[in-house]
Each structure stands twice: as structure tokens, then as C-alpha cells.
Design an enzyme around this catalytic site. Sequence first.
Site, PDB file in Angstrom:
ATOM      1  N   ASP A 157       0.796  -1.226   0.000  1.00 64.97           N
ATOM      2  CA  ASP A 157       0.000   0.000   0.000  1.00 64.97           C
ATOM      3  C   ASP A 157       0.826   1.273   0.000  1.00 64.97           C
ATOM      4  OD1 ASP A 157      -2.461  -1.263  -0.141  1.00 64.97           O
ATOM      5  OD2 ASP A 157      -2.575  -1.549   2.014  1.00 64.97           O
ATOM      6  N   TYR A 176     -10.016  -1.333   1.516  1.00 64.97           N
ATOM      7  CA  TYR A 176      -9.741  -1.402   2.947  1.00 64.97           C
ATOM      8  C   TYR A 176      -9.551  -0.028   3.567  1.00 64.97           C
ATOM      9  CZ  TYR A 176      -9.531  -6.227   4.462  1.00 64.97           C
ATOM     10  OH  TYR A 176      -9.880  -7.503   4.854  1.00 64.97           O
TER      11      TYR A 176
END
Length: 755
Positions: free
Chosen positions: A375, A460
Site C-alpha cells: 500500500d 480497505y
Amino acid sequence: MNMKAVLILLVLALATIFALVCVLLTRGRAPSICQHQRLEQEDTDNGQSLVFADLTPEEMVQVVRYLQENLGVPLVDASRALPSDNCISYIDMQVPAKAEVLRFLDGGGARPTREVLAVLYFGNQPDPNVTEYVVGPLPTPTYHRDVTVQKYGGKVPYHRRPTLAVEYKQIAGFLRSQVFPTAPSFMHQVIEYNETSLAVMTTAPRGFQSGDRTTWFVLFQNVSGFFLHPVGLEVLVDHSSLDISQWAVSRVFYNGQYYRDMAQLESAYVQGRISVEKVKKAPRDGDFSSMKPRAPPATMFPVQYEPQGPRYSVRNNHVVFQAWSFAFGMSVNTGMRLFDIRYQGERIAYEISVQEALSVYGSNCPGGMSTRYMDGSFGIGRFSSPLVRGVDCPYSATYMDVHYLAQSQVSRIGKNALCIFEQNLGSPLRRHYSNLQSFYYGGLVNSALIVRSIATLGNYDYVWDFIFYQNGAIEAKVQATGYMSSSFLHGDGLRYGNRVWEHTLGTIHTHSINYKVDLDVGGVKNSLVAHDMAFEMARAPWSPEQQIERPRLTKKVLDTEDQAAFQHQSKMPRYIYFAANSKNKWGHQRGYRIQIVSFAGEHVPETSSMERAISWARYKLAVTRRKEEEPTSTSIYNQNDPWTPTVAFADFINNETITNEDLVAWVTTGFLHIPHSEDIPNTVTVGNSVGFLLRPYNYYDLDPSIYSHDGVFFTSEQDFTACEINSVACLPKKASCLPNFPLFTYDGFQNISRL
């Protein structure tokens, strides 16, 4: 009118006034008599923490202008750049060298020069590459130097660049205009496709070897919570060419079958040679995936507030809370980071920062099985979402804006992207009720300061917390929520997760989070010590014929980096701490213990061709010598070329001596997520929380929280309802008014780019 009537009227008037005041209070509009004193700590920082401060919008303007005027090449705004253009990917604050900062903070040295790290994509030149510059000094830059080779040992090849938002838009346009029209019957009759009915989700990494830039794009119904609505179609796009007219489809997947391209899929469909699983069209609100409450509002939930105002202060990027002080910032790539963390004036840690969040997926669909999201490459800080007052953080928290410049030539503001608040955790930090010999109660409320941001990275949401306790402990915690990433359920799909809806497979995946913890315990020079227990057999001195198994303390100094690297499944000492060169009153080395909270899944096998790119995740804890040339455990370039990682953390560990050195702990924590039906509509934070604590271990002569002003103590012989004896008894008097709540606002839907 007699006196009795006058008294009755007076009582009624007073009652009316009292009722009006109560109405005002219950509506959150407290009159001036109820305004509370603001109990802030004195901030003696004198602006020193600004050495760690994020860039201001004005500084960003100056840096962009300098780059435009001094690089000698045209720069296209990254929000509309082609792969063959030159553009600014992002700029961020360049953290000065630690030695230079410490001379300034502790030795009266000069303030370090304020500089910027600028990352540029050079697609419009014979040797396309990514170049990193340090630009300075601020506020008016006059120089830049190329630090790419110095940092990485060579140029960064262009194929490693993180994907810009505009490239995703260009790929979406390619699919709409050139790919989907080649299968008109299939797209309209099976997928019920129109130009706005599908949502696209990227995967990463993009291929099988260095130089590849081929990405599986997974198609979903474009509804609220689309992550749970796969339609069964996935398309592999080769977008390696800098000429977007040369992009091509390498493979197509539908409902368990692979095709050369959409035209072959169309031919098979028209001839009736494919198994069709038509997905019921979902309403725009997503139906089962909607987060809209299924119940009407009822009685309000409890709200916490400070009865006498905040007990912490925030000035610029500096926070003071009771005995704590620290500086905070937000990295574009890695998110929240803290510097110069002190307790009772002593530095405990120089830096605590998030390094990476990794997710490794399993599936029997190509997009799912090939996904290893790193990420930091997408931008944990850049995607810190606006916090909703009263839900994401307490209503009365202090909310801070964040400014960043990424994928554009103009800075943007993340409104309320960070919050700071003190929270009563609802349990005692310590307590004892004595009913033997003497009768007393002693306790201390567990009230801690929390600094929080929440990053939304596609499906997420990660809730990042740094928590400061009154006993000198620090906790770093991350909670995962948001939507699971799903695959289309077909074939042996249940080997890779649970069915959560008619055509939706909740795919098994792991989460691994890496932190950098630069502890300076009693000074810069530390050693790493392990304490644990073992049973020893001993004869009872008073009865030699009897044996006792007694636990004893084991001690070991970990002398080298190899000894201090604890792989994922290896046994690690239960007490492991950074030891100072000084001792407490009782002759013990002063220390801070690292205690990890984790229930991680398996790490990718080291035989994997891409494992070195995520080799930090091999270790739940690794302690190395601190080096300026090893500032981070990974690189944003590892996502798109994990086969030749730009930074391989495993190389940091080379058996160097770590006794009496400046040390860094690299902590990895995580959890295995096997999605289940209760993850519908989306995942809750309960049970999905991991992290670590830094706890004093013989650092003090006794628990420092005994000096907290929040302590409660009374004996059986005292009047425990008296304010001077028990401060809690004063709450009905001191907290007799409701807080003056600010109006609810939210700016989270401004400046959102849509594909």
C-alpha cells in the site's frame, strides 16, 4: 397581591428560566456560565519541532515553480500526463540527518536546512526513468541534487514507477473504447453493460518478471460497495508501452475459463460454447453491500467530553500531554510518523513510523491469486480520508488538516485527516481495594492520549493509532475495516475462502504491517537484551529429599543483527528490550521493552521470485544498526518490480555488532483474514486489531503514573464524598454542564476524482 402569591410567581419564573437553560444545554448550546476552562499543558518547544514539520502549501508552490524553471525539460501536470511525458509524481519533506537534528535539538547547533524530496517521472527522454531530487533550501529553493544513485545504487527503471491515477483512467478508457466493443453480444446480454455500469479494480504486481507491466483488471457491478459484486469477467491488459495506442489485451478470464481476447470470448458465447453465470443486476445502493443502516436512529450513543476542557496542547506539529511531548507528521507514502518522543523531558524514541501495509491474496481467479498489494506504493498518507466527527474520533477531538502534493502540480488539502484526543479507556490503569489489615481504595483512571489517522486504500480502511499512557508506555495499533476484496465464485473456489453471497467468494488473505522504531533509551547508544524464563530442578533446602521445579530468570545480550532477527515462526524471547548505558536506583539497566501483538498468517515462501521485495515480513522483529542510508524497510518501486527490488530489507541484516550502538527495531505485525458472512456488508474493527507496545522496563525507579493528578485514594476513615479527598466526587459539581459542541461539518467529498 399577598406575599404567598408573590413567592409562587417568583418560583414559577425561576423554574421557567431553569427549564430554558436546561433546553439550551441539552441542545448543545451552553450559555457562557458553562464554558469550561481550557487546561492545556505548557508547550516549551519554542518551534524546535518544526524541523520535522510537513511541507506547507506555500513551500510546495515554491518547489514546483523551481522544478519547472530549473530542470531544463517540460513538465506536464501529472493529473493529465501520458506515460511518455515528464511529470512530478510527488514531493515530501526530506527528513534531515539524525545527527544534525540532535545537534540542533540537544546541543544548541544550527537549525538543519529545510529541504524537499521531489520524485519525478521522466518518460519523455531516450532513457525513461524515475529520478529523485533533494531540493532546497526552503522557503526559496536555489539548488537541487540527484540522489537516486546514492539511495538505490543506480537509476530507477521507468517500469517500476507507481501507477498514476491518470494511467488508470487511460486504461479504463481503453477498455471502454477498444476492448468491450469487441464482444457486444456477451457484454450486453450477460453483463448488461453500458458505459457506466461496471467498476474496475486493479491488481498488483503486474506480471512475472522485471520489465512487465501487465495488470489483471477485475470487473464489478458499479454500485455502492462494488467490491462484493464481481461479474466473473477479468481482463489482463499489457500497458507497458509508453505509447497508449500500443496497449493490448493479453488474456481474458470469464467464469473459470481463459480466452485469448474479448473477440474469442464473444465467438465462444455466440456459438454457445461457454457456461454463463448471469449475475442479477444490483440496485445502485448495492442492496446487501450497502452500509446504509437497516434500523432507524434511536437513543443517542454515549459521548465523551472533557469536563474542564482539553488537557493537551497542539501547537503547529507539536503535542504536549501531561509528561509526554512529541512532533508528528504525515508522509505521502507511508502515513503517520512521530519524532522526538519524550516522557518527563527525556527522549524515549527519535522516530516511530509506519513503513508498509502488505496484503497477500488467494483465489482461483487470476486477479485474486496474483494480488500482493504494497500500500505504500499507492500512498498511505495521500489516501488518509477525512475523519467524521463523533464516529471516526470523539466529537470533541482536535482535528488537523493535512496538505500534500502528489500526482498534480498543485497541493491539496486533506480536511480533518488527523485527530488528537484524550480518551478515558473505561478501565483502571491500576487499582487495589484493601479489606485486609487496613481498609482503603487506590486507583488511577486509564486515560490516554491518542493520535489517529485513517487511510482508505481502495477497499480497505486502516485505522492508525499512536497511544500514550500515563505510565510511560506507548502503543502503536492498527485496526482494519472497510470492504473485503472478493472474487467471482466458481469451481473449487471454496478452497480459497467462504461464500458470502450468491456469486461472491470472500478470498483468504493476510495483512502484514511494518513499523520503524528508532528508540533512544537513555541516550543514542543502546544494546539489545533478552529476558525469559526456564524451569530448574532444585532440592528443597528445608527438605532435601524433595524436589521443586522453580521458574528462574534467563538473561542474554543479543550481540549481532543476526541474533536479533526473529523470523516469522521462530521462538522469540518474551521480554526483549533496548537497554541504556545507565542504571536505575536498583542497579538494573534502564530499558524499554518491545511487546508485539500479532496473529499473522504465513509469510510468502522465501523461494518465491518476489519474496525479497517484502523480506521485511519474514521477521516479526529485527534490530539493526541505524544508518542514514537505510531509512525505510521497503520502497514504493517494489510494488511494480518485486522481482528486482529497489530496496530489499533482508540486506540490512548482515551480522553487524549491535552492542552499544544506535539501534532501530523493525516490527512486523499482522493477521490472517478468512472472510465470512459477518464481513457483509463490511469488516468490523473488533478482533482485527494488531500492533505493539513500548513499555518501560526498569527505566524508572517506580511506576511514574503514581505522580498523575488523576489518582484516587481514600481510606475507610475518610469522607470519600469530599472534594479534597476524592476528586471523582467533585464531578457532579465541576462537570455540571454539557459541552458546547461545534457544528457537524464534513468536507470528504470535495476534490474527489472519479474514473
